[in-house]
Scaffold this motif. Structure first.
Motif, PDB file in Angstrom:
ATOM      1  N   GLY A 282       0.786  -1.221   0.000  1.00 36.55           N
ATOM      2  CA  GLY A 282       0.000   0.000   0.000  1.00 36.55           C
ATOM      3  C   GLY A 282       0.818   1.269   0.000  1.00 36.55           C
ATOM      4  O   GLY A 282       0.680   2.124  -0.872  1.00 36.55           O
ATOM      5  N   PRO A 283       1.745   1.452   0.958  1.00 37.32           N
ATOM      6  CA  PRO A 283       2.520   2.681   1.019  1.00 37.32           C
ATOM      7  C   PRO A 283       3.462   2.843  -0.157  1.00 37.32           C
ATOM      8  O   PRO A 283       3.890   3.941  -0.467  1.00 37.32           O
ATOM      9  CB  PRO A 283       3.323   2.527   2.315  1.00 37.32           C
ATOM     10  N   ALA A 284       3.814   1.755  -0.813  1.00 35.52           N
ATOM     11  CA  ALA A 284       4.771   1.844  -1.904  1.00 35.52           C
ATOM     12  C   ALA A 284       4.177   2.545  -3.119  1.00 35.52           C
ATOM     13  O   ALA A 284       4.898   3.016  -3.978  1.00 35.52           O
ATOM     14  CB  ALA A 284       5.250   0.456  -2.288  1.00 35.52           C
ATOM     15  N   PHE A 285       2.863   2.614  -3.203  1.00 34.82           N
ATOM     16  CA  PHE A 285       2.194   3.264  -4.331  1.00 34.82           C
ATOM     17  C   PHE A 285       1.298   4.371  -3.777  1.00 34.82           C
ATOM     18  O   PHE A 285       0.123   4.159  -3.530  1.00 34.82           O
ATOM     19  CB  PHE A 285       1.374   2.245  -5.116  1.00 34.82           C
ATOM     20  N   ASP A 286       1.866   5.518  -3.535  1.00 32.60           N
ATOM     21  CA  ASP A 286       1.088   6.609  -2.964  1.00 32.60           C
ATOM     22  C   ASP A 286       0.376   7.374  -4.077  1.00 32.60           C
ATOM     23  O   ASP A 286       0.392   7.004  -5.242  1.00 32.60           O
ATOM     24  CB  ASP A 286       1.985   7.528  -2.110  1.00 32.60           C
ATOM     25  N   ALA A 287      -0.232   8.484  -3.704  1.00 34.38           N
ATOM     26  CA  ALA A 287      -1.071   9.218  -4.656  1.00 34.38           C
ATOM     27  C   ALA A 287      -0.289   9.742  -5.847  1.00 34.38           C
ATOM     28  O   ALA A 287      -0.849   9.988  -6.918  1.00 34.38           O
ATOM     29  CB  ALA A 287      -1.744  10.388  -3.930  1.00 34.38           C
ATOM     30  N   SER A 288       1.031   9.917  -5.696  1.00 37.36           N
ATOM     31  CA  SER A 288       1.820  10.466  -6.790  1.00 37.36           C
ATOM     32  C   SER A 288       2.419   9.400  -7.693  1.00 37.36           C
ATOM     33  O   SER A 288       3.162   9.716  -8.613  1.00 37.36           O
ATOM     34  CB  SER A 288       2.958  11.325  -6.226  1.00 37.36           C
ATOM     35  N   ALA A 289       2.100   8.118  -7.423  1.00 33.65           N
ATOM     36  CA  ALA A 289       2.731   7.034  -8.168  1.00 33.65           C
ATOM     37  C   ALA A 289       2.447   7.144  -9.661  1.00 33.65           C
ATOM     38  O   ALA A 289       3.305   6.840 -10.493  1.00 33.65           O
ATOM     39  CB  ALA A 289       2.250   5.677  -7.641  1.00 33.65           C
ATOM     40  N   ALA A 290       1.244   7.592 -10.024  1.00 30.06           N
ATOM     41  CA  ALA A 290       0.878   7.653 -11.441  1.00 30.06           C
ATOM     42  C   ALA A 290       1.715   8.680 -12.193  1.00 30.06           C
ATOM     43  O   ALA A 290       1.864   8.601 -13.409  1.00 30.06           O
ATOM     44  CB  ALA A 290      -0.606   7.992 -11.580  1.00 30.06           C
ATOM     45  N   ASP A 291       2.301   9.651 -11.474  1.00 27.63           N
ATOM     46  CA  ASP A 291       3.089  10.690 -12.125  1.00 27.63           C
ATOM     47  C   ASP A 291       4.549  10.299 -12.316  1.00 27.63           C
ATOM     48  O   ASP A 291       5.310  11.028 -12.936  1.00 27.63           O
ATOM     49  CB  ASP A 291       3.039  11.982 -11.282  1.00 27.63           C
ATOM     50  N   ARG A 292       4.950   9.154 -11.756  1.00 22.92           N
ATOM     51  CA  ARG A 292       6.338   8.734 -11.852  1.00 22.92           C
ATOM     52  C   ARG A 292       6.487   7.651 -12.906  1.00 22.92           C
ATOM     53  O   ARG A 292       5.592   6.819 -13.074  1.00 22.92           O
ATOM     54  CB  ARG A 292       6.820   8.196 -10.501  1.00 22.92           C
TER      55      ARG A 292
ATOM     56  N   ALA B 197       7.204   4.177 -14.407  1.00 20.34           N
ATOM     57  CA  ALA B 197       7.183   2.859 -13.781  1.00 20.34           C
ATOM     58  C   ALA B 197       8.548   2.201 -13.922  1.00 20.34           C
ATOM     59  O   ALA B 197       9.231   2.353 -14.921  1.00 20.34           O
ATOM     60  CB  ALA B 197       6.115   1.994 -14.433  1.00 20.34           C
ATOM     61  N   ARG B 198       8.969   1.469 -12.910  1.00 20.14           N
ATOM     62  CA  ARG B 198      10.161   0.651 -13.019  1.00 20.14           C
ATOM     63  C   ARG B 198       9.738  -0.806 -13.058  1.00 20.14           C
ATOM     64  O   ARG B 198       8.646  -1.176 -12.629  1.00 20.14           O
ATOM     65  CB  ARG B 198      11.089   0.886 -11.839  1.00 20.14           C
ATOM     66  N   ARG B 199      10.596  -1.652 -13.550  1.00 20.84           N
ATOM     67  CA  ARG B 199      10.261  -3.063 -13.640  1.00 20.84           C
ATOM     68  C   ARG B 199      10.371  -3.702 -12.263  1.00 20.84           C
ATOM     69  O   ARG B 199      11.256  -3.379 -11.466  1.00 20.84           O
ATOM     70  CB  ARG B 199      11.182  -3.752 -14.638  1.00 20.84           C
ATOM     71  N   ALA B 200       9.458  -4.600 -11.977  1.00 18.16           N
ATOM     72  CA  ALA B 200       9.371  -5.212 -10.651  1.00 18.16           C
ATOM     73  C   ALA B 200      10.459  -6.253 -10.460  1.00 18.16           C
ATOM     74  O   ALA B 200      10.853  -6.942 -11.404  1.00 18.16           O
ATOM     75  CB  ALA B 200       7.995  -5.847 -10.469  1.00 18.16           C
ATOM     76  N   GLY B 201      10.923  -6.379  -9.221  1.00 13.83           N
ATOM     77  CA  GLY B 201      11.934  -7.367  -8.877  1.00 13.83           C
ATOM     78  C   GLY B 201      11.431  -8.373  -7.868  1.00 13.83           C
ATOM     79  O   GLY B 201      10.247  -8.396  -7.510  1.00 13.83           O
ATOM     80  N   THR B 202      12.330  -9.193  -7.366  1.00 15.72           N
ATOM     81  CA  THR B 202      11.934 -10.270  -6.451  1.00 15.72           C
ATOM     82  C   THR B 202      11.366  -9.727  -5.147  1.00 15.72           C
ATOM     83  O   THR B 202      10.488 -10.347  -4.551  1.00 15.72           O
ATOM     84  CB  THR B 202      13.136 -11.178  -6.144  1.00 15.72           C
TER      85      THR B 202
ATOM     86  N   ALA C  74      -0.477  -4.377  -6.621  1.00 12.09           N
ATOM     87  CA  ALA C  74      -0.024  -5.621  -7.241  1.00 12.09           C
ATOM     88  C   ALA C  74      -0.235  -5.587  -8.747  1.00 12.09           C
ATOM     89  O   ALA C  74       0.656  -5.985  -9.524  1.00 12.09           O
ATOM     90  CB  ALA C  74      -0.762  -6.808  -6.623  1.00 12.09           C
ATOM     91  N   TYR C  75      -1.394  -5.116  -9.189  1.00 15.31           N
ATOM     92  CA  TYR C  75      -1.648  -5.068 -10.632  1.00 15.31           C
ATOM     93  C   TYR C  75      -0.849  -3.949 -11.313  1.00 15.31           C
ATOM     94  O   TYR C  75      -0.510  -4.062 -12.498  1.00 15.31           O
ATOM     95  CB  TYR C  75      -3.149  -4.969 -10.904  1.00 15.31           C
TER      96      TYR C  75
ATOM     97  N   ASP D  71       1.624  -4.418 -14.545  1.00 15.00           N
ATOM     98  CA  ASP D  71       1.660  -3.517 -15.704  1.00 15.00           C
ATOM     99  C   ASP D  71       3.070  -3.015 -15.983  1.00 15.00           C
ATOM    100  O   ASP D  71       3.444  -2.792 -17.136  1.00 15.00           O
ATOM    101  CB  ASP D  71       0.734  -2.319 -15.477  1.00 15.00           C
ATOM    102  N   ALA D  72       3.854  -2.840 -14.936  1.00 14.10           N
ATOM    103  CA  ALA D  72       5.218  -2.336 -15.108  1.00 14.10           C
ATOM    104  C   ALA D  72       6.142  -3.382 -15.699  1.00 14.10           C
ATOM    105  O   ALA D  72       7.179  -3.046 -16.270  1.00 14.10           O
ATOM    106  CB  ALA D  72       5.765  -1.857 -13.762  1.00 14.10           C
ATOM    107  N   GLY D  73       5.789  -4.657 -15.559  1.00 16.80           N
ATOM    108  CA  GLY D  73       6.657  -5.720 -16.052  1.00 16.80           C
ATOM    109  C   GLY D  73       7.671  -6.124 -14.996  1.00 16.80           C
ATOM    110  O   GLY D  73       7.849  -5.449 -13.977  1.00 16.80           O
ATOM    111  N   ALA D  74       8.345  -7.242 -15.237  1.00 21.47           N
ATOM    112  CA  ALA D  74       9.290  -7.781 -14.256  1.00 21.47           C
ATOM    113  C   ALA D  74      10.662  -7.947 -14.886  1.00 21.47           C
ATOM    114  O   ALA D  74      10.812  -8.040 -16.100  1.00 21.47           O
ATOM    115  CB  ALA D  74       8.795  -9.123 -13.734  1.00 21.47           C
TER     116      ALA D  74
END
Length: 492
Positions: free
Chosen positions: A178-188, A190-195, A231-232, A236-239
């Motif tokens: 939850g905290p990892a994607f705050d209200a400003s996440a859409a403006d940044r 995306a980075r690819r997800a890791g383990t 999670a979704y 979308d960002a890819g891994a």
């Protein structure tokens, strides 16, 4: 969400399997052994939320030394043995320094630079959430007495709690997403997800299930939406790797099912149907039969509760077709029970009895390592409780009451919500079977649990029982129950 600065590759050594601990488990499945750990904790007044995943991590060597609560429980379970006898490393070796007294630990502790990761199974009580911003609170994830070696999760959780704030802490109680994607996440960008991100999704699933087992769905559903969106967003960002992508898809699907169940149990059937469909689509896209079977299983249960019994039968049968190759007799037993519920709703007693007999025979084959982690709730108590619901639907109140009573008696104390559910079922069956005094007594036991459990499903059952008992309100026990039921606050 910035990338982790501390990764598992920096761990001083690869994990070695804990063969001694595995030997102590014996023939019990990880879920059964986890239940034994919870019972032992209850005996000595400890609070741990052990599940099959935790046992697996211990046996794999990922947890080289348990935290202090687990240490006390394990030593209680195996008297005369030391942690070393149980296959764990000395605490000083895990921490990389000699053990210190608690006050010395507190003085030296820096919550923003510690490399000691939390034991996530200690963050399980809703009543403690308002204190989690205090790094010296015993359930804070960076309390100095929390020890194990998952450095990636350490970094994710640390950054989550550094953001602070009440809403952040509430979301973090369900996992680090939850905290990892705050209200400003859409403006940044995306980075690819890791383990570490895949691990965070999996931890959110476990956290939701453990909280639901104890407290029910009503207080959790809205909070759980944030980790699911996160999670979704990760998908979308890819891994970075294919294995990570597979973990993310499986974890996101399981998270959708968990959030769907919270919607289901809190009476939001349309929301639940949407979440289950999302999980099913994820399973189909990735060719994940285990996730597909789970999604169909929950869809069958929802269809039964929503008054669509034919759909319940078809979904349960679809789940069995998919699940047949997974090698878990216990899974197939539960799916047969889902089918039995649908047949009962169609008033097909013969079809229901055949499915119940199949469920019992499959259950008796025993547990295995192939049993899915999410099935840790499925034991003799749940088997009896689901059979009670079938007989209740068919109007066989004495048989339904017998099975419901057995379910409540057999249930592990950790599953507070299920104890309330089975007892509510018992109360209703007794009321409809013409035993108002016993029904009222059982209803009072449910009311005693409602300060811990928030479940619209249980509240609805209890309200139906109260209506059935109204003609008997002159009876002393019934009148006391009805008065207390009327004065009990309803969930908002």
């Amino acid at each position: 969400m910035t990338s982790s600065t501390v990764t598992s590759s920096q761990s001083p050594r690869p994990p070695r399997p804990n063969l001694a601990f595995r030997q102590l488990r014996g023939q019990r499945s990880p879920a059964e052994f986890a239940a034994a750990v919870r019972r032992a904790a209850h005996e000595i007044g400890e609070r741990v939320s052990c599940d099959a995943r935790y046992i697996g991590r211990v046996e794999a060597g990922e947890i080289r030394c348990p935290n202090y609560a687990y240490e006390r429980v394990f030593l209680h379970m195996f008297p005369g043995r030391t942690l070393t006898d149980l296959g764990f490393a000395p605490r000083s070796a895990v921490r990389g320094r000699a053990s210190r007294a608690p006050h010395e630990e507190r003085e030296a502790y820096d919550p923003y630079h510690s490399t000691d990761a939390p034991d996530p199974h200690d963050l399980h009580d809703l009543h403690d959430l308002h204190d989690l911003h205090d790094p010296y609170h015993p359930h804070h994830p960076y309390h100095p007495h929390e020890d194990h070696e998952n450095h990636e999760e350490s970094d994710v959780l640390r950054r989550a709690f550094m953001t602070r704030g009440g809403a952040t802490v509430a979301a973090a109680s369900l996992g680090p997403l939850g905290p990892a994607f705050d209200a400003s996440a859409a403006d940044r960008p995306a980075r690819r997800a890791g383990t570490s991100d895949a691990g965070a999704v999996e931890e959110a699933v476990r956290r939701i299930r453990l909280l639901d087992d104890r407290h029910g769905a009503d207080g959790l559903y809205r909070r759980a939406a944030a980790p699911l969106r996160a999670a979704y967003a990760l998908l979308d960002a890819g891994a970075t790797r294919q294995t990570t992508a597979e973990r993310l898809h499986s974890g996101a699907g399981e998270l959708a099912i968990s959030v769907g169940w919270l919607a289901h149990d809190s009476g939001r059937f349309d929301d639940a149907r949407s979440h289950y469909a999302e999980a099913l689509a994820t399973a189909r896209m990735t060719g994940d039969p285990a996730l597909e079977a789970h999604a169909f299983c929950n869809t069958a249960f929802l269809a039964r509760d929503a008054g669509r019994p034919r759909e319940a039968v078809r979904a349960a049968q679809a789940a069995q077709r998919v699940g047949r190759g997974l090698g878990s007799a216990r899974l197939m037993s539960l799916l047969a029970l889902r089918e039995a519920g649908g047949w009962a709703g169609l008033t097909d007693r013969a079809g229901c009895e055949r499915a119940l007999a199949r469920a019992q025979a499959l259950y008796e084959r025993g547990a295995s390592d192939a049993d899915p982690e999410w099935m840790s709730f499925y034991g003799e108590a749940e088997l009896a409780g689901l059979e009670a619901q079938c007989w209740s639907t068919l109007g066989d109140w004495p048989r339904a009451a017998r099975h419901a009573r057995r379910a409540a008696q057999l249930q592990d104390p950790h599953f507070t919500r299920n104890i309330a559910l089975y007892t509510a079922e018992l109360s209703d069956d007794l009321a409809r079977g013409g035993r108002p005094d016993e029904a009222a007594a059982a209803g009072m036991r449910v009311l005693d649990l409602l300060d811990q459990v928030q479940s619209s499903r249980i509240q609805t059952m209890l309200a139906g029982t109260a209506r059935v008992l109204l003609p008997h309100r002159q009876t002393r026990g019934v009148s006391v129950f009805l008065e207390r039921h009327t004065s009990t606050p309803r969930p908002v």
